[in-house]
Motif scaffolding. Structure first.
Motif, short mmCIF file in Angstrom:
data_model
loop_
_atom_site.label_atom_id
_atom_site.label_comp_id
_atom_site.label_asym_id
_atom_site.label_seq_id
_atom_site.Cartn_x
_atom_site.Cartn_y
_atom_site.Cartn_z
N LEU A 207 0.86 -1.08 -0.12
CA LEU A 207 -0.04 -0.01 0.03
C LEU A 207 0.87 1.00 0.02
O LEU A 207 2.01 1.42 0.74
CB LEU A 207 -0.74 0.10 1.14
CG LEU A 207 -1.66 -1.35 1.50
CD1 LEU A 207 -2.83 -1.08 2.74
CD2 LEU A 207 -2.71 -1.46 0.35
N LEU A 219 -5.37 3.98 0.43
CA LEU A 219 -5.51 2.59 1.15
C LEU A 219 -4.48 2.53 2.22
O LEU A 219 -4.87 2.02 3.33
CB LEU A 219 -5.18 1.43 0.12
CG LEU A 219 -5.96 1.26 -0.98
CD1 LEU A 219 -5.77 -0.02 -1.66
CD2 LEU A 219 -7.58 0.80 -0.47
N LEU A 716 -10.02 7.51 3.16
CA LEU A 716 -10.39 6.97 2.03
C LEU A 716 -11.18 7.79 1.11
O LEU A 716 -11.09 7.81 0.04
CB LEU A 716 -11.61 5.98 2.65
CG LEU A 716 -11.58 4.76 1.98
CD1 LEU A 716 -10.47 3.96 1.81
CD2 LEU A 716 -12.69 3.61 2.88
N ASN A 940 -3.75 -3.76 -5.49
CA ASN A 940 -4.37 -2.46 -5.13
C ASN A 940 -5.86 -2.15 -5.74
O ASN A 940 -6.80 -1.87 -4.97
CB ASN A 940 -3.42 -1.36 -5.25
CG ASN A 940 -2.57 -0.87 -4.29
OD1 ASN A 940 -2.81 -0.10 -3.33
ND2 ASN A 940 -1.62 -1.62 -4.24
#
Lengths: 969, 449
Positions: A207, A219, A716, A940
């Motif tokens: 990430l 993320l 997010l 991802n």
């Protein structure tokens, strides 16, 4: 008897040793195939399964919660961790990661006979990259060891929790640990550039790690602070920061706690930005002075402030004098200046040892952790002392005053049941007091097991459900540190929510009661209904009024002919629109000022655009808190103009021609030249409210600068481009506006000379806020002085008058010696940077893309760019952040599409090879259809898809922006 | 005998308040050499205290193998005490735990039995002890030990035996300067005696490092301090206390208190970190003994390490000696037990032009820890490897340390690894510097300051 070993036969036996009876009677445990398999993976000396040896693993730093695990496994690498997790997943046995076990929330415990995965043997520094100021480490590395390992390079790792001498980087990531220096430098989340994570199915995913402005959802941001419930971070790429050039540490002591807390607010409101601002109350001072960490704090004081200012030598004494004057004005009796590094270290050791030192006063300690807005400190502190007195408890306070992060310490004796009850009651009351003051239940210790029950004090069921959905996206198995963070009052409801959320229809819930709404009905939605514009217009008009609906084509928004643009006036109207859309299965594209609607891949369908442009209220701005809350549609420039009146601002310079809305800035997540010094938007969002696809309104984060309650869903939404929800309200962390800004513009005929200039500058005693390299054409366009055929390096300094003047003067000397052609100091310089920020929004660019790589790889990328575009190098417009490795290229397309696609495909390959990323920000439709805008890694993309699936299962929001739709209407 | 027969868990139970002082914060973890090696909470101070508390609360039997294993694996270096904000007196807790272990264990290993036999029947008797050390010295000084090791037979027989021989061989005197030159004279200049101190010999120091004791006396004399070695002094009892024989330690303590009783004002000077820390802990050891508690208290208050004693006088400067690059590894009990961090280094400032390189992790145990290296050999060697690695980084070929156990451990490590590394006590180096000064002055045939 020795540690358990596993004989070939599969039986578990004890190794014999001289002092044990087992030599004669080998003890045989029941066959445990799982343990056997774990031993095969990591070796039998890396598994503890003896009940007595597991005793010490029943709790972490907080001894109130005790759960003995089934076993403890010590992997030594990512591969071993992955194999262990895979084995556990196969056996359906839950697990919890653990670092040094210094956490104070009961987070590192394995409930229900789970297995602890202990990372203490993964403590290698894998790489130190001095030029790019980063290190790659195994997450079992101890925080203080990291700083020690890089100190020789003049660097350090900033987050320094009080447990830094023992706690691990992995644990810091799990808790989003703070520390004493996060007032100025931010918490762990601001210092982690990437993590390698073992997910609960044993798969490994990286990430972040691709540099500034990585593509896709943040993320990494949401992973940091997830308390080991999303997966196990085994390796981390961490940001390193040069050791402070100059430091002043002050100790001010007060006869009254309230005076001290008022001084705190005054210091912040005066525009000082201390690196640390800590407070110890009288009880703490006296305990510390009795310990090995005694530092000569006046034992008769009722409060002491420990203030650290850092930066350039120039002007620092003035700042220190200013701070001292403010303290004295608010009643400080003495202000002591640390005279050398040794005294400074001693003062900080006293602060960091405070918790332990309190151990002298009682057998057990309850260390609370709650945050309040700075400006409310005096009244909240008074309340806390009152609560302590009411429950007849000995209570002390030692805390991060600058962050408003309180740490009331309650002394008690675990053996005294009545006292334990009083401690629990007092704790709850203290937390409630903090929440009522606008604060949060935990600022840095995490929720874990200890504060689960408090989470509903600040989050609604909808908020918590959204968090569970995000958790389910990362951990569909439910095996990853279960039972933590989210309360499960209905038995094992957590598992149920995770299970049902996948099959949930968008909104089996009631409609909100906005003015124009029809009576509440339950929405039943077949996904992606046909869209009837006329009917829709009528229905929407009933909600927001006729004149606030327009056809997309009239607004110059490229989309399907019949799309509508809806502009609700407030959250209630917006929510009503979202609910209506959800009910009828219309697709919605959230929008702010509508400047980046064509970003990313083409939308597969957009029936209505909901713009926040009428939602422009400034809800709250408290200068002493350095915090402001606004509706998402507020104009970004206007917002900064307003906050500037109090000497504060949001130090971002995203692409903006004056139209950008704050919501848009967050939704696109783009920073600008100054993100080198200040960071990107992700670091400034303390809280937000958003409407999800099914019309649920959720809140994420809070109103205070430190907050680790629940998952950081704010992250997010950063860079989510409206695919997860419509952001309606934002709370920002602000910064004091620098008193002075100036830019030096250096021109040279070649890129290398300027890159070298920047390198020298970074190696020297400078603190530039921007280091932007511009192609000749662009430099000319924005009006930079100098010859039009030469590259330009724009170096911006900001700060107090003395430091800016000093840096500008020294930079001149430095650059004169380089082979540069011209050198010019521009001040005031705001117009230059405004012009640069406006460039990406010019409509005459047909193709805009940006790449991010490590700064040292930027010149390689520029070489690749110039090679690929050698036919028209002169006309190329690009700018690059030499400090953070950003490159944005803006061009008009003369050649045919396949050639263009081939060009940036090859450049993307180059960027990927350099460990970076390349994103297409804007491109003609035909180009966007044949080439993916994002270039996400498969792992991802998989996580992003499952997040999208959880939060917007019917793909109603901006479908296709990241991925071609999987749901067909 | 004033003590009662011991009950299971009773010694720890007596220390409940000290156990409760631990708040479980974990700041000690990284200070603990065994935790750093294994990463196992059971092998860290916090975990060991947790185990002790479990025993004290009855959640774990004092005879539980886990308890024995992890309490025995503790080096007893007390580095955790220096890291502990709550001031937990870990060393005392460890001794209590070991006492409980000794009283509760059903079975003792061969090595354990041998050790306890020696502690009980040789150590308390000066004549027997002298004889034992005389034998050891003979083996060492005749070169027999070296010869035996050179055959590699001991290693083949038992690595632990080889280590024991290496330790003994490691106690030999080493050349301190690059060009050896036998001392011709004793320091000549007359001194004005301004103070007085009583020297504590220490059993191993006097047995194998008598040169260090002599150097200590000479350096003190040169700095105006008259010394005496009280007769009747015995082993300090550290080996007994650390090995769980608290009663044995108490007996020795009482003997020493008597031996040093003639002058209750004079400081008691030691040159061994382990002994010094033990002597300073007599106050705690005999706190419950009505007859000796007060005397023990004042005895402990008089204890100084040689470096601490020298730090209160203005130290004479010696002559430059041609010593190799030098570093210093702190004795844990000197550092954490007696809190002498800077004094040993200050003492070295009296040697002009000494090429000194600080040692990373000099505050971490070397793994010697009394007889720990012979009992928990594997872990001890891991800790030692780390230490030797750091020493190699300094580039020094002479390492100083202030405790016979550490001295032999480092020296043995160098022998086992075939490193070019010499070990000495800092006082030896200072004395060499003074000796050089004396030579110079006698060469010049005139007085110098």
């Amino acid at each position: 008897m020795r540690k358990v070993g596993y004989a070939q036969s599969g039986r578990v036996v004890y190794h014999q040793s001289a002092e044990s009876l087992s030599f004669f009677f080998p003890r045989v445990l029941p066959v445990d195939k799982l343990l056997n398999n774990l031993c095969t993976i990591v070796g039998s000396d890396s598994v503890i399964a003896d009940a007595d040896e597991l005793l010490v693993y029943e709790c972490d730093g907080l001894t109130q919660h005790k759960h003995r695990p089934r076993a403890v496994v010590f992997p030594q690498s990512t591969e071993e961790t992955a194999a262990v997790v895979k084995e556990l997943a196969r056996a359906r046995v839950s697990f919890a990661p653990r670092g040094a076990g210094t956490g104070l929330s009961g987070g590192a415990l394995a409930l229900d006979q789970g297995v602890i995965i202990e990372l203490a043997r993964m403590r290698r520094v894998l790489k130190v990259d001095v030029e790019n100021r980063l290190a790659i480490v195994q997450t079992g590395l101890v925080n203080a060891q990291l700083s020690r390992a890089v100190a020789a390079h003049g660097l350090h790792y900033v987050p320094d929790p009080s447990s830094g001498a023992s706690c691990t980087i992995g644990g810091n990531i799990a808790e989003n640990a703070g520390g004493i220096h996060c007032l100025k430098y931010g918490t762990t989340t601001d210092h982690i550039l990437g993590v390698r994570v073992v997910l609960s199915d044993g798969s490994v995913v990286d990430l972040g790690g691709t540099g500034a402005e990585a593509p896709g959802y943040d993320l990494l941001g949401v992973f940091v602070g997830s308390e080991g419930t999303f997966g196990i971070a085994t390796e981390a790429t961490v940001r390193l920061v040069p050791l402070p050039l100059a430091v002043r540490t002050l100790l001010a002591d007060f006869a009254d706690v309230n005076d001290a807390s008022r001084a705190v607010s005054a210091l912040i409101a005066a525009g000082l930005m201390p690196a640390a601002l800590e407070m110890l109350d009288g009880a703490t001072i006296r305990a510390v002075e009795a310990s090995v960490f005694a530092a000569g704090l006046p034992p008769d004081a009722e409060a002491a402030l420990l203030i650290e200012l850092d930066g350039l030598e120039a002007g620092l004494d003035t700042e220190a004098a200013h701070a001292e004057a403010i303290c004295r004005k608010h009643g400080a009796r003495h202000v002591r200046h640390a005279k050398d590094e040794q005294e400074r270290k001693q003062l900080w050791a006293a602060r960091k040892g405070a918790f332990g030192a309190m151990g002298r006063l009682a057998p057990d300690l309850m260390l609370q952790d709650a945050v309040v807005p700075r400006s409310r400190l005096p009244e909240v502190l008074a309340d806390i002392y009152r609560i302590g007195a009411h429950y007849q408890l000995r209570l002390a306070n030692v805390f991060h005053a600058g962050d408003g992060n309180l740490h009331p310490l309650i002394c008690f004796d675990l053996r005294d049941k009545d006292e334990v009850r009083r401690v629990e009651a007092a704790s709850k009351e203290i937390v409630q007091t903090c929440v009522e003051a606008g604060g949060t239940i935990t600022g840095e210790h995490g929720v874990g097991l200890d504060k689960k029950a408090y989470l509903p004090l600040i989050f609604s069921d909808d908020d918590l459900a959204a968090m569970l959905q995000v958790r389910a996206a990362f951990d569909p198995t439910g095996l990853c540190n279960p039972g933590k963070i989210i309360p499960t009052p209905r038995g094992c409801g957590e598992a149920r929510i995770i299970a049902t959320s996948q099959a949930q229809t968008p909104a089996q819930q009631t409609m909100p009661t906005a003015n124009a709404m029809r009576p509440s009905v339950t929405i039943q939605t077949p996904a992606h209904n046909a869209f009837a514009p006329d009917a829709a217009q009528r229905q929407l008009a009933a909600l927001v009024g006729d004149k606030n609906i327009a056809l997309a084509c009239d607004e110059q928004i490229e989309s399907t002919q019949h799309a509508l643009v809806v502009a609700p006036a407030n959250v209630a109207e917006a929510r009503a629109c979202m609910c209506l859309a959800a009910r009828d299965g219309w697709t919605v594209a959230p929008a702010g000022a509508c400047t980046w609607l064509d970003a990313g891949n083409p939308l597969t369908r957009a029936d209505i655009f909901i713009t926040t442009r009428r939602m422009t209220r400034l809800i709250r701005h408290e200068p002493a808190d350095l915090v402001a809350t606004v509706e998402a549609g507020m104009n970004f420039a206007a917002f900064n103009e307003t906050t500037s009146r109090a000497g504060q601002w949001l130090p971002l310079d995203p692409p903006d021609d004056g139209r950008a809305s704050v919501g848009g800035v967050v939704a696109t997540g783009m920073g600008g030249a100054q993100s080198f010094a200040y960071g990107q938007p992700r670091g400034f969002v303390l809280g937000l409210r958003a409407l999800l696809a099914d019309g649920r309104q959720i809140k994420a984060g809070g109103n205070v600068v430190k907050n680790v309650a629940g998952y950081d869903l704010c992250k997010l939404f950063n860079g989510s481009y409206g695919t997860l929800g419509l952001i309606t309200e934002l709370t920002f962390k602000l910064r004091p506006r620098p008193a002075h800004e100036a830019t030096i513009i250096v021109r040279a005929p070649d890129v290398e000379t300027l890159i070298n200039c920047a390198r020298q500058l970074r190696a020297g005693q400078f603190l530039p806020v921007a280091l932007e390299l511009l192609a000749p054409a662009l430099a000319t366009t924005i009006g930079a002085p100098g010859a039009t055929d030469q590259f330009a390096l724009l170096v911006r300094f900001a700060g107090n008058d003395a430091s800016v003047a000093d840096q500008a003067a020294r930079a001149r000397v430095l650059f004169k010696s380089a082979r540069t052609v011209s050198l010019e100091l521009v001040e005031p310089d705001a117009h230059l940077w405004r012009a640069l920020a406006a460039q990406p929004l010019r409509t005459d660019w047909q193709l805009i893309w940006r790449a991010s790589v490590r700064p040292s790889n930027l010149s390689a990328l520029l070489v690749a760019l110039h090679q690929a575009q050698r036919d028209h190098v002169e006309s190329l417009s690009w700018h690059a952040g030499l400090g953070d490795g950003r490159l944005r290229v803006m061009q008009t397309i003369e050649t045919d599409a396949p050639h263009v696609v081939a060009t940036f495909t090859s450049l993307r390959d180059t960027a990927h090879k350099l460990g970076g990323a390349l994103i297409v920000e804007r491109a003609p439709d035909d180009l966007r259809r044949v080439s993916d805008a994002w270039g996400l890694s498969a792992a991802n993309a998989r996580l992003m898809r499952s997040l999208k699936q959880q939060l917007d299962p019917h793909e109603l929001l901006a479908p296709g922006r990241f991925f071609a739709s999987e749901v067909r209407g | 005998m004033s003590a009662q027969p011991l009950q299971l868990g009773s010694v720890l139970a007596h220390e409940e308040a000290k156990l409760l002082a631990c708040v479980h914060c974990g700041l000690c973890l990284e200070a603990c050499p065994t935790y750093v090696q294994t990463g196992d909470e059971n092998d860290g101070p916090r975990g060991r205290i947790y185990l002790m508390r479990a025993v004290e609360e009855g959640r774990l039997g004092a005879d539980a193998p886990t308890f024995a294993r992890h309490i025995n694996r503790c080096l007893g270096c007390r580095a955790c005490e220096s890291a502990c904000p709550a001031g937990v007196e870990y060393g005392q807790l460890l001794e209590a735990a070991r006492a409980d272990l000794t009283n509760s264990r059903r079975e003792h290993g061969a090595a354990d039995r041998l050790l306890h036999f020696a502690l009980r029947h040789i150590w308390p008797h000066p004549a027997r002890l002298r004889l034992a050390f005389a034998v050891a010295r003979t083996l060492r000084d005749t070169g027999l030990v070296r010869l035996l090791r050179a055959t590699h037979l001991p290693h083949l027989l038992a690595p632990r035996f080889d280590l024991a021989l290496a330790l003994l061989d490691g106690s030999r005197a080493v050349r301190l300067t690059e060009q050896e030159r036998e001392p011709t004279t004793q320091p000549a200049s007359a001194n004005i005696t301004t103070s007085r101190a009583l020297l504590f010999d220490g059993c191993v120091t006097e047995g194998l490092f008598a040169r260090v004791n002599r150097a200590t006396a000479r350096v003190l004399a040169l700095n105006g301090c008259a010394t005496e070695r009280p007769r009747g002094q015995v082993c300090c009892g550290a080996l007994h206390a650390h090995g769980g024989d608290i009663e044995g330690a108490r007996r020795l303590a009482r003997q020493n208190i008597e031996a040093f009783a003639d002058d209750n004002a004079a400081p008691i000077v030691t040159n061994a970190g382990g002994c010094g820390a033990m002597l300073a802990a007599y106050a705690h050891l005999l706190a419950a003994d009505p007859q000796y508690a007060e005397r023990a208290h004042s005895f402990s208050a008089r204890v100084r390490d040689i470096s601490q004693q020298l730090s209160v006088v203005s130290l004479r400067t010696g002559a430059p000696i041609n010593a190799p690059v030098t570093t210093y590894d702190a004795s844990c009990h000197l550092l954490h037990g007696q809190r002498a961090a800077s004094e040993p280094l200050d003492m070295l400032r009296a040697i002009p032009d000494l090429e000194f390189v600080p040692l990373t992790g000099s505050d971490v145990c070397c793994g010697g820890a009394g007889v720990y290296n012979l009992i928990e050999t594997e872990l001890s060697m891991r800790v030692l490897d780390e230490k030797l690695k750091h020493i190699a980084e300094t580039g020094a070929t002479l390492v100083m340390t202030s405790n016979p156990g550490c001295h032999m451990q480092l020296s043995a490590g160098a022998r086992l690894k075939g490193l070019r590394l010499r070990v000495c006590h800092p006082i030896e180096l200072l004395e060499a510097s003074y000796r050089k000064l004396a030579e110079k002055s006698s060469d010049a045939g005139q007085e110098t300051s």
